[in-house]
Design a protein around this motif. Structure first.
Motif, short mmCIF file in Angstrom:
data_model
loop_
_atom_site.label_atom_id
_atom_site.label_comp_id
_atom_site.label_asym_id
_atom_site.label_seq_id
_atom_site.Cartn_x
_atom_site.Cartn_y
_atom_site.Cartn_z
N UNK A 97 1.81 -1.79 -72.08
CA UNK A 97 1.25 -0.91 -72.94
C UNK A 97 0.30 -1.86 -73.76
N UNK A 98 -0.99 -1.40 -73.36
CA UNK A 98 -2.04 -2.44 -74.14
C UNK A 98 -2.37 -2.05 -75.56
N UNK A 99 -2.11 -3.06 -76.43
CA UNK A 99 -2.70 -3.03 -77.86
C UNK A 99 -3.92 -3.59 -78.17
N UNK A 100 -5.01 -3.12 -78.37
CA UNK A 100 -6.13 -4.02 -78.66
C UNK A 100 -6.08 -4.18 -80.24
N UNK A 101 -6.58 -5.14 -80.67
CA UNK A 101 -6.78 -5.35 -82.23
C UNK A 101 -8.23 -5.51 -82.36
N UNK A 102 -9.01 -4.78 -83.30
CA UNK A 102 -10.33 -4.63 -83.31
C UNK A 102 -10.77 -4.99 -84.98
N UNK A 103 -11.67 -6.00 -85.13
CA UNK A 103 -12.10 -6.32 -86.36
C UNK A 103 -13.79 -6.66 -86.01
N UNK A 104 -14.74 -5.83 -87.03
CA UNK A 104 -16.13 -6.38 -86.66
C UNK A 104 -16.28 -7.87 -86.78
N UNK A 105 -17.29 -8.11 -85.97
CA UNK A 105 -17.57 -9.67 -85.63
C UNK A 105 -17.70 -10.52 -86.99
#
Lengths: 180, 180
Positions: A97-105
């Protein structure tokens, strides 16, 4: 991506599911130590690059697979996947299960300047180079194909709550796969 | 990524901000028509590839810049950016805010099979090839560096609400840039 908060998310999910965490960066750091080198950001990057050049882009994931085998856990959380090649290698362990964590640059830059952790960046130029190195490995494709996306544009408390929600969803998904 | 809901998000943001939308796929479709070819998914893909090979990876974005110039709008929403090279070209128009729309692959596959739009996929194999083609262009890197991430794992109503929230944040950010 660096400074996104992925290690926090990895720890929260692992705790919630009762799985160990394998940090891909730690695997490389151990290799750096084994070679008798100082554990600096430069050496870690250099050794990771050398390993990949000599033994292929999936080499660190292969070391994770070995480590996971020795842990005899029901599942494992892997922190720091950088390419679809690594995902393919990890799928030898079972369903991934791929979990991505995104924050704006802009937020990642601010955090990395403030936390001042070993290997963190001091300038926008350094930040961009780190980002580029990650993107060149192919981390964008992993993020694009993530099964779960945790957006970290919030407080730490809220980030933990979001990660816990994903952990619950992964538990449900894996239980329904195993017919549980 | 295909089936993520990005066109819906683009339209909602454009409406909220009062900007026109330029759909990069439409620009290519016009080129296909100009060549006297039938507008099929195959022809659109082939012409897009030919354009990029002949005139560089930023060529479609360059056509967008031209089009945007002729519209004389205060701002423009561009639907369908596939690479950081395209982002660089678009930044000639002014400050670029990258909005990524993420859906888990399982959901994108389900949607694309159900909607049966021209060029939509019929099998998992086709779906994977479409994903790969997008990833090869570099869309993952654009997603990784997005300023805003809209997660589309919800109802259409909720997706619209999320897109409207992002539109509001972009308006605030661009007003504070212009000192408004």
């Amino acid at each position: 991506m660096p400074g996104s908060g992925k290690s926090t998310v990895a720890r929260v999910i692992a705790e919630k599911l009762g799985y160990p965490v394998i940090v891909m960066g730690d695997i490389v750091r151990e290799e750096v130590a084994r070679r008798g080198l100082a554990i600096t950001a430069e050496n870690v990057e250099r050794v990771a690059r050398e390993l990949r050049e000599l033994r292929g882009p999936g080499v660190v994931a292969e070391m994770v697979v070995e480590r996971a085998g020795s842990l005899k856990a029901e599942g494992v959380v892997v922190d720091g996947v950088r390419s679809l090649e690594e995902v393919r290698v990890l799928s030898r362990l079972g369903k991934v299960y791929i979990v991505a964590v995104h924050s704006p640059p802009s937020l990642r830059f601010k955090r990395m300047k403030e936390r001042g952790r070993e290997g963190d960046i001091r300038s926008l130029e350094e930040f961009r180079l780190r980002d580029e190195a990650n993107l060149e490995l192919g981390v964008g494709s992993v993020i694009a194909l993530a099964d779960y996306m945790v957006v970290n544009d919030c407080s730490l408390e809220e980030l933990i709550a979001r990660a816990e929600r994903v952990a619950g969803e992964i538990r449900d998904a894996s239980e329904s796969r195993s017919g549980g």
